[in-house]
Design a protein around this motif. Sequence first.
Motif, PDB file in Angstrom:
ATOM      1  N   HIS A 129       0.808  -1.228   0.000  1.00  0.00           N
ATOM      2  CA  HIS A 129       0.000   0.000   0.000  1.00  0.00           C
ATOM      3  C   HIS A 129       0.842   1.280   0.000  1.00  0.00           C
ATOM      4  CE1 HIS A 129      -3.691  -2.223   0.588  1.00  0.00           C
ATOM      5  NE2 HIS A 129      -3.211  -2.800   1.665  1.00  0.00           N
ATOM      6  N   ALA A 130       2.157   1.131   0.085  1.00  0.00           N
ATOM      7  CA  ALA A 130       3.025   2.311   0.265  1.00  0.00           C
ATOM      8  C   ALA A 130       2.944   3.287  -0.906  1.00  0.00           C
ATOM      9  CB  ALA A 130       4.470   1.873   0.494  1.00  0.00           C
ATOM     10  N   GLN A 131       2.944   2.759  -2.124  1.00  0.00           N
ATOM     11  CA  GLN A 131       2.902   3.608  -3.323  1.00  0.00           C
ATOM     12  C   GLN A 131       1.583   4.375  -3.386  1.00  0.00           C
ATOM     13  OE1 GLN A 131       5.391   3.538  -5.888  1.00  0.00           O
ATOM     14  NE2 GLN A 131       4.341   5.179  -6.955  1.00  0.00           N
ATOM     15  N   ARG A 132       0.487   3.671  -3.158  1.00  0.00           N
ATOM     16  CA  ARG A 132      -0.834   4.301  -3.221  1.00  0.00           C
ATOM     17  C   ARG A 132      -0.949   5.370  -2.133  1.00  0.00           C
ATOM     18  NH1 ARG A 132      -5.645   2.553  -5.677  1.00  0.00           N
ATOM     19  NH2 ARG A 132      -4.194   2.025  -7.316  1.00  0.00           N
ATOM     20  N   ALA A 133      -0.387   5.111  -0.959  1.00  0.00           N
ATOM     21  CA  ALA A 133      -0.422   6.096   0.125  1.00  0.00           C
ATOM     22  C   ALA A 133       0.375   7.347  -0.255  1.00  0.00           C
ATOM     23  CB  ALA A 133       0.122   5.479   1.414  1.00  0.00           C
ATOM     24  N   ALA A 134       1.531   7.149  -0.886  1.00  0.00           N
ATOM     25  CA  ALA A 134       2.328   8.291  -1.349  1.00  0.00           C
ATOM     26  C   ALA A 134       1.544   9.088  -2.392  1.00  0.00           C
ATOM     27  CB  ALA A 134       3.666   7.811  -1.924  1.00  0.00           C
ATOM     28  N   GLN A 152      -2.841   8.088 -11.777  1.00  0.00           N
ATOM     29  CA  GLN A 152      -1.437   8.131 -11.327  1.00  0.00           C
ATOM     30  C   GLN A 152      -0.755   9.442 -11.741  1.00  0.00           C
ATOM     31  OE1 GLN A 152       0.285   4.304 -12.631  1.00  0.00           O
ATOM     32  NE2 GLN A 152       0.001   3.678 -10.506  1.00  0.00           N
ATOM     33  N   VAL A 153      -1.465  10.531 -11.510  1.00  0.00           N
ATOM     34  CA  VAL A 153      -1.002  11.864 -11.898  1.00  0.00           C
ATOM     35  C   VAL A 153       0.333  12.226 -11.226  1.00  0.00           C
ATOM     36  CG1 VAL A 153      -1.593  14.336 -11.747  1.00  0.00           C
ATOM     37  CG2 VAL A 153      -3.361  12.666 -12.313  1.00  0.00           C
ATOM     38  N   HIS A 154       0.526  11.737 -10.003  1.00  0.00           N
ATOM     39  CA  HIS A 154       1.680  12.188  -9.209  1.00  0.00           C
ATOM     40  C   HIS A 154       2.819  11.172  -9.145  1.00  0.00           C
ATOM     41  CE1 HIS A 154      -0.778  15.557  -8.056  1.00  0.00           C
ATOM     42  NE2 HIS A 154      -1.730  14.722  -7.706  1.00  0.00           N
ATOM     43  N   ILE A 155       2.717  10.118  -9.947  1.00  0.00           N
ATOM     44  CA  ILE A 155       3.695   9.033  -9.871  1.00  0.00           C
ATOM     45  C   ILE A 155       5.108   9.520 -10.218  1.00  0.00           C
ATOM     46  CG2 ILE A 155       3.638   8.004 -12.196  1.00  0.00           C
ATOM     47  CD1 ILE A 155       2.937   5.946  -9.144  1.00  0.00           C
ATOM     48  N   GLU A 156       5.205  10.442 -11.164  1.00  0.00           N
ATOM     49  CA  GLU A 156       6.527  10.929 -11.558  1.00  0.00           C
ATOM     50  C   GLU A 156       7.200  11.685 -10.409  1.00  0.00           C
ATOM     51  OE1 GLU A 156       8.385  14.017 -14.742  1.00  0.00           O
ATOM     52  OE2 GLU A 156       6.765  12.717 -15.491  1.00  0.00           O
ATOM     53  N   ARG A 157       6.410  12.466  -9.685  1.00  0.00           N
ATOM     54  CA  ARG A 157       6.923  13.214  -8.530  1.00  0.00           C
ATOM     55  C   ARG A 157       7.456  12.253  -7.457  1.00  0.00           C
ATOM     56  NH1 ARG A 157       8.245  14.966  -4.265  1.00  0.00           N
ATOM     57  NH2 ARG A 157       7.846  16.990  -3.339  1.00  0.00           N
ATOM     58  N   ILE A 158       6.729  11.193  -7.223  1.00  0.00           N
ATOM     59  CA  ILE A 158       7.142  10.186  -6.232  1.00  0.00           C
ATOM     60  C   ILE A 158       8.413   9.488  -6.714  1.00  0.00           C
ATOM     61  CG2 ILE A 158       6.478   8.002  -5.140  1.00  0.00           C
ATOM     62  CD1 ILE A 158       3.496   9.156  -5.422  1.00  0.00           C
ATOM     63  N   ASN A 159       8.438   9.148  -7.997  1.00  0.00           N
ATOM     64  CA  ASN A 159       9.618   8.484  -8.563  1.00  0.00           C
ATOM     65  C   ASN A 159      10.862   9.378  -8.500  1.00  0.00           C
ATOM     66  OD1 ASN A 159       8.235   6.127  -9.029  1.00  0.00           O
ATOM     67  ND2 ASN A 159       7.763   6.609 -11.156  1.00  0.00           N
ATOM     68  N   GLN A 160      10.677  10.689  -8.624  1.00  0.00           N
ATOM     69  CA  GLN A 160      11.813  11.610  -8.482  1.00  0.00           C
ATOM     70  C   GLN A 160      12.391  11.531  -7.070  1.00  0.00           C
ATOM     71  OE1 GLN A 160      10.046  15.380  -9.529  1.00  0.00           O
ATOM     72  NE2 GLN A 160      10.540  15.164 -11.706  1.00  0.00           N
ATOM     73  N   ASP A 161      11.504  11.456  -6.065  1.00  0.00           N
ATOM     74  CA  ASP A 161      11.968  11.315  -4.682  1.00  0.00           C
ATOM     75  C   ASP A 161      12.733  10.002  -4.513  1.00  0.00           C
ATOM     76  OD1 ASP A 161      10.865  13.726  -3.907  1.00  0.00           O
ATOM     77  OD2 ASP A 161       9.350  12.858  -2.571  1.00  0.00           O
TER      78      ASP A 161
END
Length: 185
Positions: free
Chosen positions: A80-85, A136-145
């Motif tokens: 669930h970590a990715q979805r929570a992020a 998954q609009v924000h997935i790129e932002r999370i991947n940058q982190d």
Amino acid sequence: MSSDERGYRSLFVPPSAQDHIQGVLSATVVLVMYGDYQNSQSADVYRLIKVIQQQLRVSFGENYLCFIFRHFPQIQIHSHAQRAAEAAQAAAAQGQFWQMHDILLTYQELGNGYLVEYANNLGLDISQFLQDISKQVHIERINQDIESGIQSRVTAAPALFINGIRYSDRWNLEQLMAAIVTSSH
């Protein structure tokens, strides 16, 4: 410490206005945490940091400590970590990152129903929130982190950097506080 060792323990991507920030980037001490919302140790460390923030604010004033949170969901062990992020980022898009962040780390119930309930409790636009997550609009932002963490040799959350240097002592109030205060001298 050799420059090679320092490189091994240094924060690769410096703090910037793109980060999730509590305080000011020009603070005496900048504390960067890589965290995973489904990791209980991330939650424990964040609770410590909140106590330290309060104590340092009283002792040294508002601009002493800047706290930055970067996502480091360990998706191979935390389903669930990715979805929570993504939920935190969807809340950020509506100006409520820290509120959602606190809820996620406090309760650590991260199923989809809970995420919607949290968003609802914060008064977020639910249809926008759900659309952001489903697309998954924000997935790129999370991947940058995540990528910035990997570049700093982070392999697991939580990981802390104090003024750009990896904290590797024990995760307790006294030692973390001492490391923060020492780094400001």
